[in-house]
Design an enzyme around this catalytic site. Sequence first.
Site, mmCIF file in Angstrom:
data_model
loop_
_atom_site.group_PDB
_atom_site.id
_atom_site.type_symbol
_atom_site.label_atom_id
_atom_site.label_comp_id
_atom_site.label_asym_id
_atom_site.label_seq_id
_atom_site.Cartn_x
_atom_site.Cartn_y
_atom_site.Cartn_z
ATOM 1 N N SER A 1 -70.198 22.795 14.564
ATOM 2 C CA SER A 1 -70.343 24.238 14.729
ATOM 3 C C SER A 1 -70.485 24.880 13.361
ATOM 4 C CB SER A 1 -69.099 24.803 15.427
ATOM 5 O OG SER A 1 -69.084 26.218 15.392
ATOM 6 N N TYR B 1 -59.731 25.297 16.542
ATOM 7 C CA TYR B 1 -61.130 25.019 16.880
ATOM 8 C C TYR B 1 -61.965 24.789 15.621
ATOM 9 C CZ TYR B 1 -65.884 25.636 18.581
ATOM 10 O OH TYR B 1 -67.226 25.459 18.856
#
Length: 263
Positions: free
Chosen positions: A136, A149
Amino acid sequence: MEKKKIAIVTGASSGIGKEFASLLLKEDLDELWALGRSEERLKEVKEADKDRVRIFSMDLTQRKNLDIIEALIVSEDVDVRWLVNCAGFAKFCDYGGIDRYTSVNMIDLNIGALVSMGLICLPFMGQGAHIINMASMAAFQPLPYQNIYSATKAFVRNYTRALSVELKHKGVSATAVCPGWMQTRLIERAIVKGEKGTRVFPHIVYPDVVAKKALKDAKKSKDMSVYGAYTKTSRVVAKFLPQKCMMGIWLRQQRLRGREHKK
């Protein structure tokens, strides 16, 4: 006898995993194994090619399910041409916004399952095979209010890039995909009600364009795939600015600056 050529996609029931499954059905493959938690959504993936798609409804944080996949690969002695790890989830809140089980489960899925699937498949991957791991843009710097995360995605990015070097002699590529915000269920599921958390999602894109670029980059043996000008700029800026500065920019973007110490 020639081995059966397969692709394995985790998190294939929705979002970018579903996009990868659709694109890989256009490749020279005998079967596509679609792994995900929702059997109903996996059935939609199978509708695209009932003869070649096999679905596995399972939770990959459970080791017994990883053992099932490993046993199938061993027993059928397949040639794994593609492994695409898309299974993962996020929670956008402060450290106390979710319970301990959910926090650790995020690590188990985003990291543990991804690494396990790679170790399971690599003995059955040969020259010209590809591993794609979903990282990401969150991997570029620490992100307050999604601390776990972003940390898991930093692991995926670093792990995959290092793995790509180790696999060169084997002729297998490993690519970390680092998209920005995508129009998927991940955002919907990630938002936790509360005062603090990620709420602003600039330059959002659809997952199909990210998946298409990722496949192209994997075929070129690139160790990282970054789609879009906004994401590429963020990557470059993160190389030069101190992490504290990057976190400050993030807090201002999310309208959280000045509220980080509030209870």
